[in-house]
Write an enzyme that holds these catalytic residues in place. Structure first.
Site, mmCIF file in Angstrom:
data_model
loop_
_atom_site.group_PDB
_atom_site.id
_atom_site.type_symbol
_atom_site.label_atom_id
_atom_site.label_comp_id
_atom_site.label_asym_id
_atom_site.label_seq_id
_atom_site.Cartn_x
_atom_site.Cartn_y
_atom_site.Cartn_z
ATOM 1 N N HIS A 14 52.468 133.152 38.400
ATOM 2 C CA HIS A 14 53.243 133.139 39.650
ATOM 3 C C HIS A 14 54.597 132.461 39.460
ATOM 4 O O HIS A 14 55.230 132.061 40.438
ATOM 5 C CB HIS A 14 52.415 132.466 40.754
ATOM 6 C CG HIS A 14 51.186 133.249 41.082
ATOM 7 N ND1 HIS A 14 51.063 134.017 42.224
ATOM 8 C CD2 HIS A 14 50.040 133.442 40.381
ATOM 9 C CE1 HIS A 14 49.889 134.625 42.213
ATOM 10 N NE2 HIS A 14 49.242 134.281 41.099
ATOM 11 N N GLU B 59 56.412 122.583 14.235
ATOM 12 C CA GLU B 59 56.930 121.655 13.226
ATOM 13 C C GLU B 59 56.736 122.206 11.811
ATOM 14 O O GLU B 59 57.483 121.856 10.902
ATOM 15 C CB GLU B 59 56.225 120.299 13.376
ATOM 16 C CG GLU B 59 57.176 119.129 13.237
ATOM 17 C CD GLU B 59 56.530 117.784 13.547
ATOM 18 O OE1 GLU B 59 55.398 117.732 14.064
ATOM 19 O OE2 GLU B 59 57.175 116.763 13.263
ATOM 20 N N LYS C 260 65.498 111.037 14.345
ATOM 21 C CA LYS C 260 65.103 109.630 14.136
ATOM 22 C C LYS C 260 66.268 108.853 13.536
ATOM 23 O O LYS C 260 66.553 107.722 13.926
ATOM 24 C CB LYS C 260 63.900 109.545 13.187
ATOM 25 C CG LYS C 260 62.589 109.994 13.782
ATOM 26 C CD LYS C 260 61.456 109.691 12.791
ATOM 27 C CE LYS C 260 60.133 110.274 13.244
ATOM 28 N NZ LYS C 260 59.098 110.198 12.232
HETATM 29 O O1 PA5 Z 1 53.282 116.088 12.065
HETATM 30 C C1 PA5 Z 1 53.950 115.099 11.812
HETATM 31 O O2 PA5 Z 1 54.093 114.681 10.660
HETATM 32 C C2 PA5 Z 1 54.628 114.324 12.924
HETATM 33 O O3 PA5 Z 1 54.414 114.931 14.151
HETATM 34 C C3 PA5 Z 1 54.088 112.897 12.970
HETATM 35 O O4 PA5 Z 1 52.699 112.925 13.216
HETATM 36 C C4 PA5 Z 1 54.796 112.085 14.066
HETATM 37 O O5 PA5 Z 1 56.185 112.125 13.858
HETATM 38 C C5 PA5 Z 1 54.327 110.642 14.042
HETATM 39 O O6 PA5 Z 1 54.565 110.060 12.803
HETATM 40 P P1 PA5 Z 1 53.895 108.689 12.382
HETATM 41 O O7 PA5 Z 1 52.417 108.884 12.313
HETATM 42 O O8 PA5 Z 1 54.489 108.352 11.053
HETATM 43 O O9 PA5 Z 1 54.265 107.676 13.440
#
Ligand code: PA5
Length: 429
Positions: free
Chosen positions: A307, A286, A420
């Site tokens: 394997h 990410e 989203k």
């Molecule tokens: O690293 C990030 O920002 C994302 O992976 C968030 O943690 C994830 O989308 C969850 O978001 P939120 O805590 O707003 O529900």
């Protein structure tokens, strides 16, 4: 504390390992500590690591954890991505069996929208305990934004379940961890009177394991969050004094990426490292998959996947390198028994299983790098909370350095926002 070794054919690295120049990474590390990087307003996690201590915050988390432990057999942790992976990784890696047995069972939910897991969970929780009494359940809901559909819908379902099965106490059995200032979870928590902890505004989800997001569930599970934080801070001090390992990791990954090795296969020969791999996969995927660049963080578990995926790794296209997460001291030991039945393994009787595992690892590394697949080894001394904390600090800094080397904003996730947005359009028109 965390050590990095690179095994790669000289045809890839150049004359020797030093060919991977650490100078640029050194500059990027300096930029990170100087907050002179893209997205520098998101470096609250680094400030926490540079503090001498956060005793008051830890004490209030420990108080809440103790209270949840005293009223719960199960604590359901609802959250997705950075809102659960660090805590889950720590619980999988930590070997404190006794502490974990005395604590309530922590379950992570809300990571997908299929109904079967939640249905099974509710059925399991409704069945009485062995002594015939009702199972005591509490909820920690974690969402910084408060608007994540997976978390919100799961919380709605489990909140209704909790109200039905713990009618009068439901409010006292819910803790919300969210933004201090915005979002519908904050509003709901205030109106309902839930206890709350804050996800700092300047800390993104995947960098939040050492905030209440990770620390409360970890403390509820009976693990030592002070030791975790101390390990993390000690690691940062070590990096400030001698950054060679963190620089080697970032520089080598960048070097491989530039050479066309676009897949990084994160693997381990220690099952307990599986959660750490999931956490790294999210942290790097990410943070680094931006502007049409970035290594794809795949994962494999060895020996199991030798394997299956092992064939692809050994003989597939040369676009993959491996990063093996290892424990320098084995997490547990079993002596292979002698037996009067012949099975072809008589020569291994009385040998430690960890030695066989270590031989599998050494053999795999040799077979891979001699065949042109570079291998990076990242080594934790052991699976104590201090080492796990050091690992988190090490990787967050290495990811910050890599982001600066790549010239990207490592702290946002516009690609995640895109899905989203489309999902909400379908749901709400
Ligand atoms: O690293 C990030 O920002 C994302 O992976 C968030 O943690 C994830 O989308 C969850 O978001 P939120 O805590 O707003 O529900």
């Amino acid at each position: 504390m965390i050590k990095v070794d690179v095994h790669a054919p000289s045809s890839i690295l150049g004359m020797d390992k030093q060919h991977v120049d650490l100078t640029q990474a050194q500059q990027s590390l300096q930029n990170l500590f100087d907050k002179n990087v893209q997205g520098s307003e998101w470096l609250g996690w680094l400030d926490t690591l540079l503090l001498e201590s956060n005793k008051e915050e830890l004490a209030s988390i420990q108080r809440k954890a103790a209270q949840l432990q005293s009223i719960s057999d199960f604590v359901l942790c609802i959250g997705i991505g950075g809102s659960y992976l660090g805590a889950a990784a720590t619980m999988t890696a930590s070997l404190r069996y006794e502490a974990k047995q005395l604590a309530p069972e922590v379950r992570f939910v809300g990571t997908h929208l299929g109904a079967s897991e939640l249905k099974d969970l509710m059925t399991e929780l409704e069945a009485p305990k062995h002594d015939g009494t009702k199972k005591r359940v509490s909820i920690i809901v974690i969402s910084k934004s408060g608007s994540t559909v997976e978390t919100g819908v799961t919380f709605r379902i489990l909140r209704a379940w909790l109200k039905k099965h713990h009618a009068d106490e439901a409010k006292d059995r819910i803790v919300a961890i969210t933004s201090s200032s915005s979002g519908s979870l904050r509003t709901l928590a205030l109106e309902a009177g839930y206890d709350t902890f804050v996800v700092p505004d300047d800390v993104g989800g995947r960098f939040s394991v050492l905030s209440p997001v990770g620390l409360l569930p970890i403390a509820v599970a009976g693990l030592d969050i002070e030791e975790l934080m101390e390990g993390a801070r000690k690691q940062v001090k070590e990096i400030q004094q001698d950054p060679v390992d963190v620089l080697t990791l970032a520089s080598t990954r960048k070097w491989f990426m530039d050479k066309g090795y676009t897949i990084e296969c994160l693997s381990s020969f220690d099952q307990i490292c599986s959660g750490l791999i999931d956490w790294v996969q999210q942290l790097q995927g990410e943070s680094e998959g931006k502007d049409s660049m970035g290594l794809f963080p795949a994962s494999a578990f060895y020996s199991r996947d030798l394997h299956s995926l092992g064939q692809w790794v050994q003989d597939g296209p040369r676009i993959l390198f491996e990063t093996i997460i290892s424990l320098e001291n084995p997490s547990a030991e079993i002596e292979i028994p002698s037996d009067d039945q012949k099975d072809g393994f008589e020569d291994l009787a009385h040998k430690p299983l960890s030695w066989v595992n270590e031989s599998a690892k050494k053999g795999t590394i040799k077979a891979h790098y001699e065949d042109g697949i570079p291998v990076i080894e990242v080594k934790l001394p052991d699976a104590t909370e201090a080492s796990i904390g050091a690992f988190f600090a090490f990787y967050m800094i290495a990811t910050g350095v890599m982001g600066d080397l790549m010239g990207i904003h490592a702290y946002n996730q516009p690609g995640v926002e895109a899905y989203k947005k489309e999902m909400l359009t379908i749901l709400r028109g």
